[in-house]
Design a protein around this motif. Structure first.
Motif, PDB file in Angstrom:
ATOM      1  N   GLN A 186      39.608  48.320  36.188  1.00 50.34           N
ATOM      2  CA  GLN A 186      39.249  48.663  37.562  1.00 50.34           C
ATOM      3  C   GLN A 186      40.495  48.637  38.434  1.00 50.34           C
ATOM      4  N   ILE A 195      30.495  46.148  39.380  1.00 52.39           N
ATOM      5  CA  ILE A 195      30.048  46.371  38.003  1.00 52.39           C
ATOM      6  C   ILE A 195      29.408  45.106  37.440  1.00 52.39           C
ATOM      7  N   LEU A 196      30.062  43.971  37.649  1.00 50.21           N
ATOM      8  CA  LEU A 196      29.494  42.711  37.168  1.00 50.21           C
ATOM      9  C   LEU A 196      28.116  42.487  37.771  1.00 50.21           C
ATOM     10  N   LEU A 199      35.342  45.750  40.583  1.00 45.66           N
ATOM     11  CA  LEU A 199      34.979  44.954  39.408  1.00 45.66           C
ATOM     12  C   LEU A 199      33.695  44.175  39.672  1.00 45.66           C
ATOM     13  N   LEU A 216      29.637  41.771  28.142  1.00 45.18           N
ATOM     14  CA  LEU A 216      29.857  42.943  28.967  1.00 45.18           C
ATOM     15  C   LEU A 216      31.336  43.278  28.888  1.00 45.18           C
ATOM     16  N   LYS A 222      40.837  44.479  33.798  1.00 43.99           N
ATOM     17  CA  LYS A 222      39.691  44.710  32.917  1.00 43.99           C
ATOM     18  C   LYS A 222      39.257  43.363  32.374  1.00 43.99           C
ATOM     19  N   PRO A 243      31.941  52.749  32.956  1.00 39.93           N
ATOM     20  CA  PRO A 243      32.443  51.605  33.701  1.00 39.93           C
ATOM     21  C   PRO A 243      32.353  50.309  32.907  1.00 39.93           C
ATOM     22  N   ALA A 244      31.257  50.143  32.149  1.00 38.99           N
ATOM     23  CA  ALA A 244      31.078  48.937  31.343  1.00 38.99           C
ATOM     24  C   ALA A 244      30.038  49.205  30.270  1.00 38.99           C
ATOM     25  N   VAL A 271      34.103  45.502  30.419  1.00 42.72           N
ATOM     26  CA  VAL A 271      34.318  46.278  31.639  1.00 42.72           C
ATOM     27  C   VAL A 271      35.629  47.054  31.529  1.00 42.72           C
ATOM     28  N   SER A 272      35.567  48.356  31.784  1.00 42.76           N
ATOM     29  CA  SER A 272      36.772  49.183  31.822  1.00 42.76           C
ATOM     30  C   SER A 272      37.694  48.715  32.937  1.00 42.76           C
TER      31      SER A 272
END
Length: 132
Positions: free
Chosen positions: A36, A63-64, A60, A31, A124, A23-24, A33-34
């Motif tokens: 989303q 993940i953050l 998203l 960071l 992303k 995911p990240a 991030v893939s």
């Protein structure tokens, strides 16, 4: 190469295992991030376009948050939209108004695509991680 420092949000682990991606990744204070999408818990797309965009941002933000970050830390954004000619004007005001936050905004690249595996929107980002 050192081992990747992967960030997983709560839930959705099966989605990443199924498609073989992280995911990240944390690296050098950033960071990555893939992309989303607006996927439900079972991996299916949210049917309504604006609901799909909102769910992509929710995913998203999960993940953050798992990385101790937020959208305010995002410095680079890439957005992919299927058929942007007919969808951009309905998506963009919603994105900016409900999800982008206050200026100054991150930089962005919007890409029109023909296929996103059943989705119509993907986002992303690269975020600067807060200092420890």
């Amino acid at each position: 190469m050192s081992k990747r420092d992967v960030v997983f949000p709560a839930g959705r682990h099966a989605l990443y295992e199924q498609h073989h991606y992280s995911p990240a990744i944390r690296s050098n204070g950033f960071l990555f991030v893939s992309g989303q999408v607006g996927s439900r818990a079972d991996g299916s797309p949210e049917p309504e376009l604006l609901d799909q965009v909102a769910l992509a941002f929710k995913n998203l933000n999960g993940i953050l948050d798992a990385a101790g970050s937020s959208f305010a830390d995002v410095v680079d954004v890439t957005v992919f939209i299927v058929d942007p000619h007919s969808r951009f004007e309905s998506i963009w005001p919603t994105v900016v108004k409900n999800h982008w936050g206050e200026a100054p905004y991150p930089n962005i690249t919007c890409v029109g695509v023909t296929w996103l595996a059943g989705f119509n929107f993907e986002i992303k980002v690269i975020a600067k991680l807060p200092e420890a």
